[in-house]
Design a protein around this motif. Structure first.
Motif, PDB file in Angstrom:
ATOM      1  N   UNK A 152      -8.253   5.634  -2.610  1.00 64.44           N
ATOM      2  CA  UNK A 152      -6.891   5.634  -2.073  1.00 64.44           C
ATOM      3  C   UNK A 152      -6.159   4.686  -2.846  1.00 64.44           C
ATOM      4  N   UNK A 153      -6.287   3.340  -2.657  1.00 64.52           N
ATOM      5  CA  UNK A 153      -5.380   2.366  -3.197  1.00 64.52           C
ATOM      6  C   UNK A 153      -5.318   2.688  -4.793  1.00 64.52           C
ATOM      7  N   UNK A 154      -6.132   3.047  -5.685  1.00 62.07           N
ATOM      8  CA  UNK A 154      -5.915   3.589  -6.896  1.00 62.07           C
ATOM      9  C   UNK A 154      -4.848   4.479  -7.004  1.00 62.07           C
ATOM     10  N   UNK A 155      -4.963   5.663  -5.937  1.00 62.65           N
ATOM     11  CA  UNK A 155      -4.150   6.630  -6.390  1.00 62.65           C
ATOM     12  C   UNK A 155      -2.718   6.492  -5.835  1.00 62.65           C
ATOM     13  N   UNK A 156      -2.529   5.816  -4.443  1.00 63.12           N
ATOM     14  CA  UNK A 156      -1.366   5.533  -3.894  1.00 63.12           C
ATOM     15  C   UNK A 156      -0.750   4.164  -4.042  1.00 63.12           C
ATOM     16  N   UNK A 157      -1.428   3.123  -4.604  1.00 65.09           N
ATOM     17  CA  UNK A 157      -1.103   1.734  -4.455  1.00 65.09           C
ATOM     18  C   UNK A 157      -1.563   1.162  -3.167  1.00 65.09           C
ATOM     19  N   UNK A 158      -1.780  -0.255  -3.313  1.00 63.51           N
ATOM     20  CA  UNK A 158      -2.377  -1.031  -2.189  1.00 63.51           C
ATOM     21  C   UNK A 158      -1.872  -0.743  -0.862  1.00 63.51           C
ATOM     22  N   UNK A 159      -0.723  -1.163  -0.802  1.00 65.08           N
ATOM     23  CA  UNK A 159       0.386  -1.346   0.298  1.00 65.08           C
ATOM     24  C   UNK A 159       0.247   0.086   1.350  1.00 65.08           C
ATOM     25  N   UNK A 160       0.642   1.281   0.401  1.00 66.31           N
ATOM     26  CA  UNK A 160       0.763   2.412   0.958  1.00 66.31           C
ATOM     27  C   UNK A 160      -0.566   2.933   1.332  1.00 66.31           C
ATOM     28  N   UNK A 161      -1.756   2.721   0.739  1.00 66.12           N
ATOM     29  CA  UNK A 161      -3.087   2.919   1.414  1.00 66.12           C
ATOM     30  C   UNK A 161      -3.485   2.176   2.475  1.00 66.12           C
ATOM     31  N   UNK A 162      -3.224   0.913   2.362  1.00 67.58           N
ATOM     32  CA  UNK A 162      -3.564  -0.113   3.564  1.00 67.58           C
ATOM     33  C   UNK A 162      -2.906   0.312   4.868  1.00 67.58           C
TER      34      UNK A 162
END
Length: 264
Positions: A152-162
């Motif tokens: 998910x962080x790879x798809x959405x970016x770290x902040x949005x995934x977190x």
């Protein structure tokens, strides 16, 4: 043979349905093993060139792991839970992520937990406008375990995934589209038709470059660019002298459809 996964076919397309609708297609060990076995059979069958993966019923693609079964594994210790639950789930999502034929997830309802992680792992996905997504593992005291903290962080970016991983909040299909989790959102009644249309557009092309692209992306995405370029070159070398490549090149220069292209 387990009936937790139902397989049907439309020409060269295999349709796999997670089949525990009374449990919102929760991923118990039997279902995961049946899905892995189905993927093995389809990979070995040259007549099947793409997969659509969806859920039985109208309520859920998959609401995630079968929690009572998982809790039973935890009760026997962490090593048992790692072996039976975590490694099994990670094997499934890794298999989907690196599968050499295109897999399209048709998200027909809830895609929570493991259902969301399968969607993350697949190369392509289409969501019904009734779909709902969530990463609710934090609410039961664990992190995601089928790859959700990584993909998910790879798809959405770290902040949005977190934000999603740490709150467990659910979100709709348009948010999933914005995050890069799905390719498109369609009316619920059009979901299968849209998934079949996407599969058929891919299958207009020869199987060798399709597999080469899937391999290059899956293996090159998370390595340095120099290594990714090496992988890309390897995949070119695998197909460059195959008959279908020569036919595609000839057809392009002759301004005609390639001979391998036929109605799907």
């Amino acid at each position: 043979m387990s009936n937790t996964v139902i397989e049907s076919r439309q020409d060269a397309i295999a349709i796999l349905r997670l089949n525990r609708p009374e449990k919102l297609n929760a991923l118990n060990y039997e279902l995961v093993d049946a899905l892995l076995s189905a993927l093995d059979r389809i990979e070995a069958d040259p007549a099947l060139r793409a997969i659509i993966l969806t859920g039985a019923g109208d309520r859920a693609f998959s609401a995630g792991a079968d929690i009572p079964e998982f809790a039973g594994s935890i009760s026997h210790g962490v090593d048992t839970a790692l072996r039976l639950f975590v490694r099994r789930g990670q094997a499934l999502t890794s298999r989907i992520e690196t599968f050499p034929k295109p897999i399209i997830v048709a998200v027909n309802g809830l895609a929570y937990g493991g259902g969301c992680e399968i969607t993350e792992a697949a190369g392509l996905s289409i969501a019904s406008d009734r779909a709902r997504f969530a990463k609710p593992e934090v609410a039961i005291g664990i992190p995601p375990t089928f790859g959700g903290t990584q993909r998910l962080p790879r798809l959405a970016g770290r902040k949005r995934a977190l934000e999603l991983l740490l709150t467990g909040m659910d979100f709709g299909p348009e948010r999933a589209l914005e995050l890069g989790l799905v390719n498109q959102v369609v009316p619920h009644d059009d979901l299968m038709a849209a998934s079949l249309d996407l599969a058929r557009r891919i299958l207009e092309h020869a199987p060798e470059p399709v597999s080469a692209i899937l391999r290059a992306v899956a293996h090159g995405l998370n390595v340095p660019i120099a290594e990714g370029l090496r992988i890309e070159g390897e995949q070119f070398a695998r197909v460059a002298e195959t008959p279908n490549t020569w036919e595609a090149l000839s057809a392009w220069m002759d301004r005609r459809p390639p001979s391998y292209r036929s109605p799907i």
